[in-house]
Design a protein around this motif. Structure first.
Motif, mmCIF file in Angstrom:
data_model
loop_
_atom_site.group_PDB
_atom_site.id
_atom_site.type_symbol
_atom_site.label_atom_id
_atom_site.label_comp_id
_atom_site.label_asym_id
_atom_site.label_seq_id
_atom_site.Cartn_x
_atom_site.Cartn_y
_atom_site.Cartn_z
ATOM 1 N N TRP B 227 20.357 -8.851 52.033
ATOM 2 C CA TRP B 227 21.526 -8.410 52.798
ATOM 3 C C TRP B 227 22.173 -9.606 53.507
ATOM 4 C CZ3 TRP B 227 21.548 -7.922 58.391
ATOM 5 C CH2 TRP B 227 22.709 -7.352 58.882
ATOM 6 N N LYS B 229 22.094 -12.657 52.642
ATOM 7 C CA LYS B 229 22.735 -13.558 51.680
ATOM 8 C C LYS B 229 24.029 -12.941 51.167
ATOM 9 C CE LYS B 229 18.526 -15.397 49.741
ATOM 10 N NZ LYS B 229 17.608 -15.056 48.637
ATOM 11 N N ASN B 230 24.316 -11.725 51.607
ATOM 12 C CA ASN B 230 25.506 -11.026 51.138
ATOM 13 C C ASN B 230 25.498 -10.819 49.638
ATOM 14 O OD1 ASN B 230 27.030 -10.179 53.224
ATOM 15 N ND2 ASN B 230 28.010 -12.153 53.516
ATOM 16 N N VAL B 231 24.296 -10.675 49.106
ATOM 17 C CA VAL B 231 24.216 -10.517 47.663
ATOM 18 C C VAL B 231 24.401 -9.048 47.304
ATOM 19 C CG1 VAL B 231 22.832 -10.864 45.615
ATOM 20 C CG2 VAL B 231 22.716 -12.492 47.462
ATOM 21 N N ASN B 232 23.497 -8.245 47.723
ATOM 22 C CA ASN B 232 23.585 -6.825 47.396
ATOM 23 C C ASN B 232 22.451 -6.063 48.051
ATOM 24 O OD1 ASN B 232 21.235 -7.036 45.538
ATOM 25 N ND2 ASN B 232 22.665 -8.289 44.399
#
Lengths: 665, 242
Positions: B227, B229-232
């Motif tokens: 979260w 890392k703003n990945v998914n």
């Protein structure tokens, strides 16, 4: 002149999105990806060549997802892939590794290799730190650009900022490019084709009063509600299709309530649209009607390039989908075991077992494998998606501000920012935190006035809604105000009736009483009906105990009763005055009369109107609106248009941007 | 040499940039929303630095503005400034369109970035400047806060007589300044979904206070790591309230 587009390519999967946005917007002949790894940057396995395949087309990109049928076939919305310009093809893709080369050397190499090309460097993709040398590279051969979210790009030069139009990258393609399958229930074209109908439903909604059923439902929940909770529940009511006034209003607007039952309603629009609405799904209020009305309002006023309703972002691999399915089924099982007294906790698991013809005591592993088979065979799209998605978003929009998500909530009991942050696919949003909105149909109290909360009645203001002080509160229409006045007057008259008063714990003062009877807070009531002018007697009135009033009533008319009578008279006079002085306003609110004044349009007249719009960007709903404005009924208009287009040999596209075109075009 | 900079919600780096050299002048472009905070920081900076500071309000990238509209307005807003002299360095902060417009419109020829403990100037002026060692207490004080660490509790209080506590947590195990010039916070490993949510609530509160780029959060939990890392990957879906 041929064109070349260069940019930095970050080693992350989600960076495919910005790269594809730039390529789609510029539509160049050559793309140069400058690959650079920055120390400390989060690295993800480069994995599958999403961008390369996307350039080949939607089908090629889909081919990279070879396990889409596992653990079972599920619905998904395919990507479109790269859309080349007229007469062009997909660009040639060239990769350059930065390694020890400086950006100046790289740019000079490109200039040498492509001497005849117009060179642009797009500053959207890639890490910010890398771009410093590009900004300092003062060479007339290179144009510095920045791709915009909704297509097009900015070009920076000494003469200023110039915008060039370009094609946008769809939200659907963005999701696939980041490695996530996606499914959307409805797109903008379909939403707009039903705009008239949904608007009619929305305009008919009115305050839904608190009922004994709702009290029972609250009492059946795990949480024990306090007296204040009940008061708040009565004070902050939603506007909805479940209110009694809805039926009356919907009829007046030309619609038909085909069937009204305690758990649902069946509606028919003036153009024959049908909508069978269930009020509950597994004992939880069904949010879909509100979702569709919300999406309709957004599509009308927010100037969006894309609007999708009911978006499911799906787990990226078959392993993750299976894991998600198992986890959620286990959670249902746990709810079943832990809360045997609560129907909404036990129901879902019990019903699953019933559907499989199994006992609730069946071992979970056996049940999971049988359930996967059952879901595979069922036809319900939502059932297939429910347990394998990363998240479900009520609406996603794309406009000049980027991608925004909207969540429709009838009531915002606990606005959980943590959950809201967690349930967004972060790869779609840039910047991340600013573009999440919650639309409610209830005027919530002040503490819900979060940046993200918008009342559904304010969505028609588009982005101007952010200039509103109280965007979280209901903005009643003129028609709503008339009904509010009538409700209030009726409530006052009941007080004046010589009868035994029924009050309870939660309704001990006049304020409580009016809030319960009308369904909005005292603050909004005085704001809407009396322009916020709280007279001293009103202030006294709100806390005046009903019990006291009951005792005094026996001794004759009190000052309070006189005051109430005076207020009714003021309101009624206001109505009369408004009726005399503001003719236009009364015309716009008296919709039933307006309906009667609309006339049928004859075929020759309709043909003239159609000739005017051949090959022009006029959508079906826009055309209908223009007819209504011109004083014509639009009921049955589709059949009439079909008759004319058939006779004239035109093409009629009900969902497209250009509704009528001749066959040669 | 003059330093010009555009300040964002995370002031850590530009504070260090101001303190790391004896600039003849520092010009700070700021925007309405953080104007007061910028003035407050500058007043505190003047207590430890003699350099002349000028604060200028410019068009901000507010949520009601699209990038296109903002860029056009920002570029027009810069009409009131003359192109800069050769001895002026622009600190590399703000969004890329901000920087591209500043460079093209006001002709900045030297840009300064922060990299591995140094400020590196490139372009017309080539120079490397050692960073000013700002400690945690100084950093928080400059923004009007006091950091309090007592046993397992970490709190931030308003640095005034009332001393109101604005952040408190008992799940922070360490807090220090990182090599890359960020505040590094280590969080206790969550052992339940409740604890996970508590960590997320703390992180969100700190983002609200200091912006997204000032702090680096370390937490041994794959879901929160992803979260961050703003990945998914959100938490598992919970029963939804409609």
């Amino acid at each position: 002149m041929k064109s070349l587009l260069a940019f930095f390519a970050a080693p992350t999967q989600s960076s495919n999105i910005v790269q594809a946005m730039a390529i789609q917007s510029h539509q160049p002949d050559v793309v140069v990806q400058i690959e650079a790894d920055i120390q400390g940057q989060a690295k993800i396995e480069r994995g599958r060549p999403f961008l390369e395949k996307w350039l080949e087309g939607g089908d090629a990109l889909l081919d990279l997802f070879s396990d889409l049928h596992q653990p079972f076939e599920f619905p998904h919305t395919p990507p479109k892939g790269y859309m080349p310009g007229v007469g062009s093809e997909a660009p040639e893709l060239v990769k350059i590794m930065m390694n020890d080369l400086g950006i100046r050397e790289i740019l000079e190499t490109i200039e040498r290799d492509y001497p005849e090309h117009e060179c642009k460097f797009d500053l959207l993709p890639g890490a910010k730190l890398l771009k410093i040398d590009v900004l300092l590279h003062d060479d007339n051969r290179w144009k510095q650009t920045y791709t915009l979210d909704n297509g097009g790009f900015l070009e920076f030069s000494k003469d200023g900022v110039k915008k060039t139009e370009g094609r946008l990258l769809s939200i659907v393609d963005r999701s696939w490019l980041a490695g996530f399958p996606i499914h959307v229930s409805m797109a903008l074209e379909e939403i707009r084709s039903k705009q008239e109908f949904y608007s009619m439903v929305m305009d008919s909604t009115y305050i839904e009063k608190f009922t004994d059923e709702e009290r029972q439902s609250m009492n059946s929940k795990l949480k024990s509600f306090t007296r204040e909770d009940f008061k708040n529940r009565k004070r902050y009511r939603p506007i909805s299709i479940q209110s009694d006034k809805f039926v009356e209003r919907f009829h007046a607007k030309g619609g038909e309530v085909v069937n009204r039952r305690p758990d649902g309603i069946e509606l028919k629009g003036s153009n024959g649209e049908e909508w069978d609405i269930e009020f509950f799904q597994n004992t939880v209020p069904n949010g879909v009607p509100l979702e569709l009305m919300m999406v309709n309002e957004i599509s009308k006023a927010w100037n969006c390039d894309e609007v999708f309703q009911g978006v499911s972002i799906i787990q990226p691999s078959s392993e993750l989908r299976e894991m998600s399915f198992k986890n959620l089924l286990k959670k249902q099982h746990n709810d079943f075991l832990l809360h045997p007294e609560l129907e909404h906790m036990t129901g879902p698991f019990r019903r699953r077992c019933e559907a499989l013809g199994l006992s609730v005591n069946t071992p979970l592993e056996e049940l999971i494998s049988l359930e996967i088979k059952r879901v595979e065979e069922c036809d319900d799209e939502d059932e297939k998606l429910a347990f394998i998605r990363v998240c479900e978003i009520d609406a996603l929009t794309l406009d000049a501000h980027g991608v925004c998500s909207f969540d429709a909530k009838q009531m915002l009991r606990n606005f959980n920012i943590q959950q809201a942050s967690m349930q967004r696919p972060a790869f779609l949003f840039n910047p991340k935190e600013a573009y999440y909105f919650v639309t409610g149909s209830t005027s919530h109290d002040k503490k819900r006035n979060n940046r993200a909360v918008i009342h559904i009645s304010n969505l028609n203001k588009g982005r101007d809604v952010f200039q509103m002080k109280d965007k979280h509160e209901w903005s009643p229409s003129t028609e709503d105000l008339e009904d509010l006045k009538a409700d209030w007057i009726q409530a006052v008259n009941e007080i004046l009736e010589p009868r035994v008063w029924k009050w309870n714990d939660e309704t001990s003062t006049f304020r409580d009483y009016f809030e319960e009877e009308v369904g909005i807070s005292w603050k909004l009531l005085s704001q809407f009906l009396f322009n916020k002018q709280m007279e001293p007697v009103d202030a006294m009135l709100q806390n005046y105990p009903i019990e006291e009033h009951q005792k005094k009533k026996k001794k004759g008319e009190s000052a309070l009763v006189n005051h109430l009578r005076k207020k009714i008279a003021t309101l009624e006079n206001k109505n009369k005055n408004e009726g005399g002085t503001n003719k236009q306003e009364s015309e716009s609110t008296d919709l039933s009369n307006k309906k009667k004044r609309l006339k049928n349009i004859q075929l020759p007249e309709l043909k003239k109107h159609l000739i005017d719009i051949i090959a022009k960007e006029v959508r079906y709903f826009e055309f209908n609106e223009s007819l209504q404005k011109a004083g014509y009924r639009t009921k049955g208009i589709k059949t009439k248009i079909e008759t004319i287009t058939k006779e004239m040999g035109w093409i009629f596209d009900m969902k497209g941007k250009i509704m009528i075109r001749s066959k040669g075009e | 040499m003059q330093l010009h900079l555009l300040c964002g919600k995370s002031p850590f780096l530009w504070i260090k940039a101001v303190l790391s050299n004896e600039w003849s002048k520092v010009k700070i472009y700021t925007y309405q929303e953080i104007f007061e905070q910028t003035i407050l920081i500058c007043a505190k900076l003047n207590e430890i630095s003699d350099c002349k500071m000028e604060v200028v309000a410019i068009q901000g990238l507010e949520s009601v503005n699209s990038m296109e509209r903002f860029s056009v307005e920002f570029e027009r807003d810069l009409d009131r400034f003359k192109p800069v002299e050769e001895d002026v360095i622009l600190f590399y902060s703000g969004t890329v369109p901000h920087l591209a417009i500043l460079v093209s419109k006001l002709n900045y020829r030297s840009l300064m970035k922060f990299h591995s403990g140094k400020f590196i100037v490139s372009g017309h002026i080539e120079k490397s400047i050692d960073e000013y060692k700002l400690d945690l207490d100084q950093f928080f004080k400059l923004q009007g806060y006091s950091l309090i660490r007592e046993k397992s509790n970490t709190s931030l209080a308003l640095d005034d007589t009332a001393g109101e506590i604005i952040f408190k947590s008992n799940i922070i195990t360490n807090i220090e300044l990182s090599y890359f010039g960020k505040i590094q916070i280590d969080w206790k490993k969550p052992v339940s979904s409740g604890q996970r949510k508590k960590s997320v609530a703390g992180i969100l509160q700190l983002i609200e206070l200091f912006g997204r780029h000032s702090i680096e959060h370390n937490i041994e939990d794959p879901i929160i790591e992803n979260w961050l890392k703003n990945v998914n990957m959100p938490f598992e879906m919970e029963s939804e309230e409609e």
